[in-house]
Scaffold this motif. Structure first.
Motif, PDB file in Angstrom:
ATOM      1  N   THR A 223       0.826  -1.210   0.000  1.00  0.00           N
ATOM      2  CA  THR A 223       0.000   0.000   0.000  1.00  0.00           C
ATOM      3  C   THR A 223       0.856   1.254   0.000  1.00  0.00           C
ATOM      4  O   THR A 223       0.565   2.216  -0.728  1.00  0.00           O
ATOM      5  CB  THR A 223      -0.944   0.007   1.216  1.00  0.00           C
ATOM      6  OG1 THR A 223      -1.774  -1.160   1.179  1.00  0.00           O
ATOM      7  CG2 THR A 223      -1.844   1.237   1.208  1.00  0.00           C
ATOM      8  N   HIS A 226       2.220   1.846  -3.384  1.00  0.00           N
ATOM      9  CA  HIS A 226       1.175   2.362  -4.278  1.00  0.00           C
ATOM     10  C   HIS A 226       0.872   3.818  -3.955  1.00  0.00           C
ATOM     11  O   HIS A 226       0.689   4.640  -4.869  1.00  0.00           O
ATOM     12  CB  HIS A 226      -0.080   1.502  -4.134  1.00  0.00           C
ATOM     13  CG  HIS A 226      -1.115   1.747  -5.193  1.00  0.00           C
ATOM     14  ND1 HIS A 226      -0.810   1.778  -6.543  1.00  0.00           N
ATOM     15  CD2 HIS A 226      -2.459   1.974  -5.116  1.00  0.00           C
ATOM     16  CE1 HIS A 226      -1.905   2.015  -7.242  1.00  0.00           C
ATOM     17  NE2 HIS A 226      -2.916   2.142  -6.397  1.00  0.00           N
ATOM     18  N   MET A 227       0.823   4.175  -2.664  1.00  0.00           N
ATOM     19  CA  MET A 227       0.608   5.568  -2.276  1.00  0.00           C
ATOM     20  C   MET A 227       1.709   6.461  -2.828  1.00  0.00           C
ATOM     21  O   MET A 227       1.449   7.577  -3.313  1.00  0.00           O
ATOM     22  CB  MET A 227       0.573   5.683  -0.751  1.00  0.00           C
ATOM     23  CG  MET A 227      -0.684   5.146  -0.098  1.00  0.00           C
ATOM     24  SD  MET A 227      -0.544   5.089   1.717  1.00  0.00           S
ATOM     25  CE  MET A 227      -0.318   6.833   2.110  1.00  0.00           C
ATOM     26  N   GLU A 259      -7.915   9.284  -3.255  1.00  0.00           N
ATOM     27  CA  GLU A 259      -7.470   7.890  -3.274  1.00  0.00           C
ATOM     28  C   GLU A 259      -6.328   7.657  -2.284  1.00  0.00           C
ATOM     29  O   GLU A 259      -6.309   6.649  -1.559  1.00  0.00           O
ATOM     30  CB  GLU A 259      -7.032   7.508  -4.690  1.00  0.00           C
ATOM     31  CG  GLU A 259      -6.513   6.084  -4.847  1.00  0.00           C
ATOM     32  CD  GLU A 259      -7.612   5.046  -4.873  1.00  0.00           C
ATOM     33  OE1 GLU A 259      -7.280   3.854  -4.881  1.00  0.00           O
ATOM     34  OE2 GLU A 259      -8.790   5.432  -4.873  1.00  0.00           O
ATOM     35  N   LEU A 263      -6.196   5.158   0.944  1.00  0.00           N
ATOM     36  CA  LEU A 263      -5.130   4.163   1.098  1.00  0.00           C
ATOM     37  C   LEU A 263      -4.401   4.332   2.426  1.00  0.00           C
ATOM     38  O   LEU A 263      -4.034   3.345   3.073  1.00  0.00           O
ATOM     39  CB  LEU A 263      -4.135   4.289  -0.060  1.00  0.00           C
ATOM     40  CG  LEU A 263      -4.590   3.749  -1.421  1.00  0.00           C
ATOM     41  CD1 LEU A 263      -3.596   4.161  -2.506  1.00  0.00           C
ATOM     42  CD2 LEU A 263      -4.735   2.232  -1.388  1.00  0.00           C
ATOM     43  N   GLU A 264      -4.192   5.592   2.847  1.00  0.00           N
ATOM     44  CA  GLU A 264      -3.479   5.818   4.104  1.00  0.00           C
ATOM     45  C   GLU A 264      -4.247   5.228   5.277  1.00  0.00           C
ATOM     46  O   GLU A 264      -3.662   4.646   6.199  1.00  0.00           O
ATOM     47  CB  GLU A 264      -3.240   7.303   4.342  1.00  0.00           C
ATOM     48  CG  GLU A 264      -2.379   7.549   5.573  1.00  0.00           C
ATOM     49  CD  GLU A 264      -2.305   9.010   5.983  1.00  0.00           C
ATOM     50  OE1 GLU A 264      -1.364   9.358   6.705  1.00  0.00           O
ATOM     51  OE2 GLU A 264      -3.202   9.786   5.606  1.00  0.00           O
ATOM     52  N   ARG A 266      -6.250   2.597   5.254  1.00  0.00           N
ATOM     53  CA  ARG A 266      -6.063   1.142   5.239  1.00  0.00           C
ATOM     54  C   ARG A 266      -4.630   0.780   5.636  1.00  0.00           C
ATOM     55  O   ARG A 266      -4.398  -0.202   6.342  1.00  0.00           O
ATOM     56  CB  ARG A 266      -6.403   0.576   3.861  1.00  0.00           C
ATOM     57  CG  ARG A 266      -7.858   0.750   3.479  1.00  0.00           C
ATOM     58  CD  ARG A 266      -8.256  -0.211   2.372  1.00  0.00           C
ATOM     59  NE  ARG A 266      -7.653   0.129   1.098  1.00  0.00           N
ATOM     60  CZ  ARG A 266      -8.176   0.985   0.231  1.00  0.00           C
ATOM     61  NH1 ARG A 266      -9.322   1.600   0.512  1.00  0.00           N
ATOM     62  NH2 ARG A 266      -7.585   1.233  -0.924  1.00  0.00           N
ATOM     63  N   PHE A 267      -3.679   1.593   5.167  1.00  0.00           N
ATOM     64  CA  PHE A 267      -2.270   1.359   5.481  1.00  0.00           C
ATOM     65  C   PHE A 267      -2.025   1.391   6.995  1.00  0.00           C
ATOM     66  O   PHE A 267      -1.340   0.528   7.549  1.00  0.00           O
ATOM     67  CB  PHE A 267      -1.414   2.409   4.768  1.00  0.00           C
ATOM     68  CG  PHE A 267      -0.049   2.608   5.350  1.00  0.00           C
ATOM     69  CD1 PHE A 267       0.958   1.694   5.101  1.00  0.00           C
ATOM     70  CD2 PHE A 267       0.227   3.708   6.148  1.00  0.00           C
ATOM     71  CE1 PHE A 267       2.219   1.870   5.639  1.00  0.00           C
ATOM     72  CE2 PHE A 267       1.478   3.896   6.689  1.00  0.00           C
ATOM     73  CZ  PHE A 267       2.475   2.963   6.431  1.00  0.00           C
TER      74      PHE A 267
END
Length: 402
Positions: A223, A226-227, A259, A263-264, A266-267
């Motif tokens: 993640t 990807h971030m 986005e 993501l952060e 979930r990270f």
């Protein structure tokens, strides 16, 4: 001890006439290089690359002051103030990116702690970045990049050279390599080792790391990588939105920032879960730092494009920078049944007569796809972020229209 302690970080900066356009271009190039270097320092666990980040961060501080001085001198009326306010936002955002990159570099330099899983992600990268000092006996010394022809022969590029305190960003074909230059190279993992050894005269050690058997940690690392890629894309699009006064690109920057925020969240959850199974939870501190810094970078992209989103006319100083740009980034929505619908993309290049390269795709059901990571097929409804000449861009938009 800070690697740069005792250098010129507090040296006085006096006003001198500057070309604000040139300063803005250098700040843009510096910001983009800082993002690249800081994450490479982490992936390689390289103190040498991390130290170059701090040197560039110091350079950015000087550029920011010079830009602010120049912009203040250029303000002569309320209209000037209105148009220059977003440019000040661009200057401040570039400094925010610089500070975030410095924070990422300090994860390595201050041994904050980072799991081996970060370095295990390195082999999945399309390209590798390395730093080396040019050996006086190297066959590359006193030859231009065009003469050496590294990119054609090996796929490896010299993305920057540092000569003492002077930086040569985006060196061109006529740039010569000198003995004792600090060279930053980017290219395929299989080729970059040989080039590095030829340039530096020292053996290149390929990084390696064990992949931990902690699923939540693997998800967290995937993640954050990807971030990083999305934040880098957001900065690229934000500058393009400003340079080309494109509200469509500015909206895509906003989409990317949303986005990255998702993501952060979930990270952070995966990182906290991984701590329960990690043998050394303290080693995860560096991941938390990376997440925070990456989010700052995506926020800075919004700040860069804010003037476009607020429909404030682009100041002439930025327009002058546009006129010098040979390449542009465009946003193209693909109609179903158009010539692009169903077209294959291989290594970022669509199977068409167009010379445009595709950086990313936003697909309604899948979110963002970075096409450098995989070969894909264009679908109707896709939003393509593409790079190329103005002429190619116009032809490409026609191909996307049914």
């Amino acid at each position: 001890m800070d690697p740069l302690e005792g250098e010129t970080s507090s040296a006085p900066i006096e006003y001198e006439p500057v070309n604000v356009k040139d300063v803005l271009v250098e700040m843009k190039d510096t910001a983009e290089l800082l993002i690249d270097l800081s994450y490479s320092a982490v992936l390689h666990s390289s103190e040498d690359i991390a130290t170059e980040v701090l040197r560039l961060e110091e350079r950015m501080d000087v550029l920011e002051m010079r830009a602010r001085m120049g912009l203040m001198m250029a303000t002569r009326s309320p209209d000037d103030a209105e148009q220059l306010a977003p440019v000040l936002g661009i200057v401040g955002a570039a400094d925010d990116i610089s500070d975030a990159a410095g924070d990422i570099a300090k994860v390595v330099l201050e041994d904050i702690g980072l799991p081996e899983a970060m370095r295990a992600a390195l082999p999945e990268a399309v390209e590798t970045l390395v730093r080396g000092v040019v050996d006086p006996d190297s066959v590359y010394v006193d030859r231009t990049l065009a003469d050496i022809d590294l990119e054609s022969e090996t796929g490896v590029r010299v993305i920057a050279l540092r000569r003492g305190d002077d930086w040569l960003l985006n060196p061109g074909p006529e740039t010569a390599v000198r003995a004792n230059d600090v060279a930053l190279l980017r290219g395929p993992e299989l080729a970059i080792g040989d080039v590095c050894e030829t340039m530096t005269g020292t053996e290149y050690e390929r990084p390696s790391a064990d992949v931990p058997d902690i699923p939540d940690l693997e998800r967290a690392v995937d993640t954050i990588v990807h971030m990083k890629n999305l934040s880098e894309l957001a900065v690229d699009l934000a500058y393009s939105a400003v340079l080309f006064d494109s509200e469509a690109l500015a909206e895509e920057v906003r989409n990317l920032e949303v986005e990255v925020d998702a993501l952060e969240s979930r990270f952070e959850a995966w990182t906290l879960r991984a701590a329960a199974d990690a043998s050394d939870p303290v080693a995860l501190r560096g991941l938390i730092h990376l997440g925070s810094a990456t989010e700052v970078i995506s926020d800075a992209a919004i700040d860069i494009s804010e003037g476009v989103l607020r429909d404030i006319d682009v100041h002439p100083v930025v327009q002058m920078a546009v006129e010098e740009s040979d390449e542009i980034i465009v946003r193209v929505a693909v109609d179903e049944g158009s010539d692009l619908d169903g077209t294959d993309i291989v290594a970022g290049v669509p199977d068409t007569e167009s010379t445009m390269s595709i950086i990313a795709i936003r697909r309604p059901e899948d979110g963002w796809l970075l096409v450098g990571d995989a070969d894909v097929e264009i679908q109707g409804g896709d939003v393509l972020i593409s790079k190329g000449t103005r002429t190619a861009a116009a032809a490409f938009e026609e191909l996307a229209t049914a």
